[in-house]
Write a protein that holds these residues in place. Structure first.
Motif, PDB file in Angstrom:
ATOM      1  N   ALA A 355      -4.976  -1.717   7.449  1.00 34.74           N
ATOM      2  CA  ALA A 355      -4.341  -2.701   7.323  1.00 34.74           C
ATOM      3  C   ALA A 355      -4.104  -3.118   6.199  1.00 34.74           C
ATOM      4  CB  ALA A 355      -5.719  -4.317   7.249  1.00 34.74           C
ATOM      5  N   ALA A 356      -4.684  -2.028   4.826  1.00 38.92           N
ATOM      6  CA  ALA A 356      -4.028  -2.602   3.363  1.00 38.92           C
ATOM      7  C   ALA A 356      -2.303  -2.221   2.919  1.00 38.92           C
ATOM      8  CB  ALA A 356      -5.190  -1.547   2.266  1.00 38.92           C
ATOM      9  N   VAL A 357      -2.940  -0.676   3.839  1.00 36.56           N
ATOM     10  CA  VAL A 357      -1.263  -0.576   3.467  1.00 36.56           C
ATOM     11  C   VAL A 357       0.075  -1.171   4.620  1.00 36.56           C
ATOM     12  CG1 VAL A 357       0.236   1.634   5.210  1.00 36.56           C
ATOM     13  CG2 VAL A 357      -2.117   2.298   3.901  1.00 36.56           C
ATOM     14  N   ALA A 358       0.110  -1.781   4.802  1.00 37.77           N
ATOM     15  CA  ALA A 358       0.550  -2.561   5.675  1.00 37.77           C
ATOM     16  C   ALA A 358       1.129  -3.636   5.350  1.00 37.77           C
ATOM     17  CB  ALA A 358       0.283  -3.638   7.594  1.00 37.77           C
ATOM     18  N   ASP A 359      -0.752  -4.316   4.574  1.00 45.15           N
ATOM     19  CA  ASP A 359      -0.051  -5.719   3.729  1.00 45.15           C
ATOM     20  C   ASP A 359       0.776  -5.383   2.136  1.00 45.15           C
ATOM     21  OD1 ASP A 359      -2.159  -6.970   4.344  1.00 45.15           O
ATOM     22  OD2 ASP A 359      -4.091  -6.615   3.856  1.00 45.15           O
ATOM     23  N   ASP A 360       0.197  -4.046   1.685  1.00 46.57           N
ATOM     24  CA  ASP A 360       1.279  -3.818   0.661  1.00 46.57           C
ATOM     25  C   ASP A 360       2.755  -3.794   1.056  1.00 46.57           C
ATOM     26  OD1 ASP A 360       1.270  -2.315  -1.992  1.00 46.57           O
ATOM     27  OD2 ASP A 360       2.238  -1.111  -0.530  1.00 46.57           O
ATOM     28  N   ARG A 361       3.158  -3.170   2.420  1.00 50.20           N
ATOM     29  CA  ARG A 361       4.425  -3.073   2.879  1.00 50.20           C
ATOM     30  C   ARG A 361       4.770  -4.563   2.244  1.00 50.20           C
ATOM     31  NH1 ARG A 361       3.361   1.980   6.610  1.00 50.20           N
ATOM     32  NH2 ARG A 361       3.096   3.756   5.846  1.00 50.20           N
ATOM     33  N   LEU A 362       3.900  -5.173   3.437  1.00 51.97           N
ATOM     34  CA  LEU A 362       4.238  -6.596   3.867  1.00 51.97           C
ATOM     35  C   LEU A 362       4.702  -6.999   2.367  1.00 51.97           C
ATOM     36  CD1 LEU A 362       5.126  -8.577   5.712  1.00 51.97           C
ATOM     37  CD2 LEU A 362       2.966  -9.638   4.852  1.00 51.97           C
ATOM     38  N   GLN A 363       4.279  -6.780   1.429  1.00 49.52           N
ATOM     39  CA  GLN A 363       4.483  -7.606   0.098  1.00 49.52           C
ATOM     40  C   GLN A 363       5.934  -6.356  -0.863  1.00 49.52           C
ATOM     41  OE1 GLN A 363       1.744  -7.887  -2.884  1.00 49.52           O
ATOM     42  NE2 GLN A 363      -0.337  -8.356  -1.640  1.00 49.52           N
ATOM     43  N   ARG A 364       5.894  -5.735  -0.522  1.00 44.42           N
ATOM     44  CA  ARG A 364       7.123  -4.818  -1.009  1.00 44.42           C
ATOM     45  C   ARG A 364       8.642  -5.358  -0.221  1.00 44.42           C
ATOM     46  NH1 ARG A 364       7.332   0.945  -0.741  1.00 44.42           N
ATOM     47  NH2 ARG A 364       8.472   0.954  -1.763  1.00 44.42           N
ATOM     48  N   LEU A 365       8.613  -5.273   0.940  1.00 40.29           N
ATOM     49  CA  LEU A 365       9.202  -5.758   1.750  1.00 40.29           C
ATOM     50  C   LEU A 365       9.881  -7.420   1.212  1.00 40.29           C
ATOM     51  CD1 LEU A 365      11.857  -5.986   4.126  1.00 40.29           C
ATOM     52  CD2 LEU A 365       9.922  -6.552   5.323  1.00 40.29           C
ATOM     53  N   GLN A 366       8.943  -8.394   1.680  1.00 36.91           N
ATOM     54  CA  GLN A 366       8.893  -9.911   0.998  1.00 36.91           C
ATOM     55  C   GLN A 366      10.201 -10.256  -0.202  1.00 36.91           C
ATOM     56  OE1 GLN A 366       5.392 -11.589   2.274  1.00 36.91           O
ATOM     57  NE2 GLN A 366       6.355 -11.654   4.684  1.00 36.91           N
ATOM     58  N   ALA A 367       9.286  -8.618  -0.883  1.00 38.00           N
ATOM     59  CA  ALA A 367       9.921  -8.561  -2.971  1.00 38.00           C
ATOM     60  C   ALA A 367      11.027  -9.083  -2.893  1.00 38.00           C
ATOM     61  CB  ALA A 367       9.268  -8.523  -3.774  1.00 38.00           C
TER      62      ALA A 367
END
Ligand code: 5AD
Ligand code: SF4
Length: 439
Positions: A355-367
């Motif tokens: 979950a933490a990995v997915a959260d981090d990816r989501l943030q990077r993609l959204q940025a």
């Protein structure tokens, strides 16, 4: 004559639900007037969406909050419509006995009969996939003026079965409405003041409707016919699948002036391995080539998309491929979601990404996406655009509308009225809107 009862509809999810809610309200006819608060309603309908995580649980909590209203108004009936109604069915009434009515999206034309039944103190449940043409049977008697921009459902359902998605189960197989009926409805909307229609379908570009004399109408042909309607200024459509973007539709983007330069074309991932596991049946490369062809036809088109990060088995390299694809396309708008399991879908059986990995990816993609969005929005400053005026703004003399690229535009010195399409010069870009002067 008895006073009309009050109807409160709460709509969740996609634009198709907005359209369905309008049709449901119309189909209940003169017996009801709409109210904006649940507390004074005699009928509450939750038009639900199943696409987000824990959708059903959220509906049950909402029903729990609404239940005490029944003690205050013994006439109050509560109904659940939409995709959660379809997925949960009778379970809804078992878990929340305050619910009187459960209706799936393919049975909305039966709502008036169901309403009559619940008024007799019975419950009503319908989650069938009947053969009849529900749109024809739901035809509203309403002739009231409409807002300048309206949705028009032309196609429903999906045969694609992406491994993560519930839509093929909740909305059923792909069905297109006959072109003649769509055209008649578009004309009717224009008579009621509509200037822009957005053609809706879960797979709208897979549209194949029966036209006059049995002709097969594709979406491109339908758009060209709708464009002939006098008084209609703009046409949009959503949502499309890359595999159904045919040559005729791409050509229409270059040739039909009323077709707006904006396209929502979800890709979901930039990794071929993940796309395959998602059952998307296209590759990153074929998607990029497709966008090239669309941009050849309409160079200024603003692209929009959907992404899922953290799909089961997504590696860092897969995610980087998604970032690369986003850099290459540069979306004007994009919606990105962390994968979440939908019971009953093929991907539900697979191991989740941390979950933490997915959260981090989501943030990077959204940025990354937000950066592109800002860039595109800022690039509009100094340009002359056309705006469909939708309402007055907060300040005196200000009107608000949408550009051809779907940006929200505030016109400061507007002399235009709601429903006008006016030329403006963009003078500033704010976070979520553009500021303009009428020219
Ligand atoms: N998890 C996360 N996002 C999803 N979507 C659909 N199903 C899921 C899921 N299980 C997203 C897709 C789709 C958009 C409407 O919602 O990106 O295009
Ligand atoms: Fe769901 Fe769209 Fe895939 Fe159909 S094409 S299954 S609606 S994500």
């Amino acid at each position: 004559m008895t006073a009309p009862k009050k109807l409160f509809i709460k709509t969740y999810g996609c634009q198709m639900n907005v359209y369905d809610s309008e049709r449901m309200a119309e189909s209940l006819g003169d017996a009801y007037v709409e109210t904006k608060t649940a507390a004074d309603a005699d009928m509450i309908l939750l038009n639900t969406c199943h696409i987000r995580e824990k959708a059903a649980e959220k509906v049950y909590s909402e029903l729990g909050r609404l239940k005490p209203l029944k003690a205050l108004n013994p006439d109050l009936k509560i109904g659940v419509a939409g995709c959660v109604a379809q997925a949960e069915g009778a379970e809804i009434m078992r878990r929340q006995p305050a619910v009187d009515l459960v209706v799936g999206p393919q049975s909305y034309h039966r709502l008036p009969a169901m309403e009559a039944r619940v008024r007799e103190g019975k419950t009503a449940l319908d989650t069938d996939f009947p053969e009849e043409d529900k749109f024809e049977k739901m035809k509203g008697r309403g002739k009231a003026a409409r807002a300048p921009s309206a949705f028009l459902t032309v196609q429903e359902g999906c045969d694609k079965f992406c491994a993560f998605c519930v839509v093929p189960y909740t909305r059923g197989a792909e069905v297109s409405r006959p072109a003649t009926r769509v055209l008649a409805e578009a004309c009717e909307l224009v008579e009621r003041g509509v200037r822009e229609v957005t053609l809706l379908g879960q797979n709208v570009n897979a549209y194949h409707g029966v036209g006059p004399e049995g002709a097969d109408y594709t979406l491109a042909r339908l758009i060209r016919e709708i464009a002939k309607i006098d008084g209609l200024e703009r046409i949009r459509y959503t949502t499309s699948h890359p595999n159904d973007m045919d040559d005729a539709l791409i050509a229409a983007h270059g040739e039909v002036d009323k077709l707006m330069p904006y396209l929502h074309l979800p890709v979901q991932s930039g990794s071929d391995r993940i796309l395959k596991r998602m059952n998307r049946s296209h590759t990153a490369e074929s998607y990029l080539r497709l966008i090239e062809r669309i941009r050849d036809a309409r160079p200024d088109i603003v692209m929009s998309g959907d992404f899922i990060v953290g799909f089961p088995e997504e590696t860092d390299a897969d995610f980087e491929a998604t970032m690369d694809l986003v850099r290459e396309v540069k979306y004007g708008y994009a919606y990105s979601f962390k994968y979440s399991t939908r019971p009953g879908t093929p991907a539900a059986e697979r191991a989740l990404v941390d979950a933490a990995v997915a959260d981090d990816r989501l943030q990077r993609l959204q940025a990354l996406i937000t950066g592109h969005q800002r860039e595109i929005q800022t690039s509009m400053v100094g340009r002359d655009l056309s705006v469909l005026v939708e309402k007055s703004g907060r300040d005196a003399g200000q009107m608000v509308g949408k550009s051809e690229y779907l940006h929200s535009v505030h016109i400061d010195n507007a002399t235009a009225s709601v429903g006008d399409v006016v030329r403006v010069r963009i003078v500033d870009a704010k976070t979520n809107s553009l500021t303009a002067r009428q020219i």
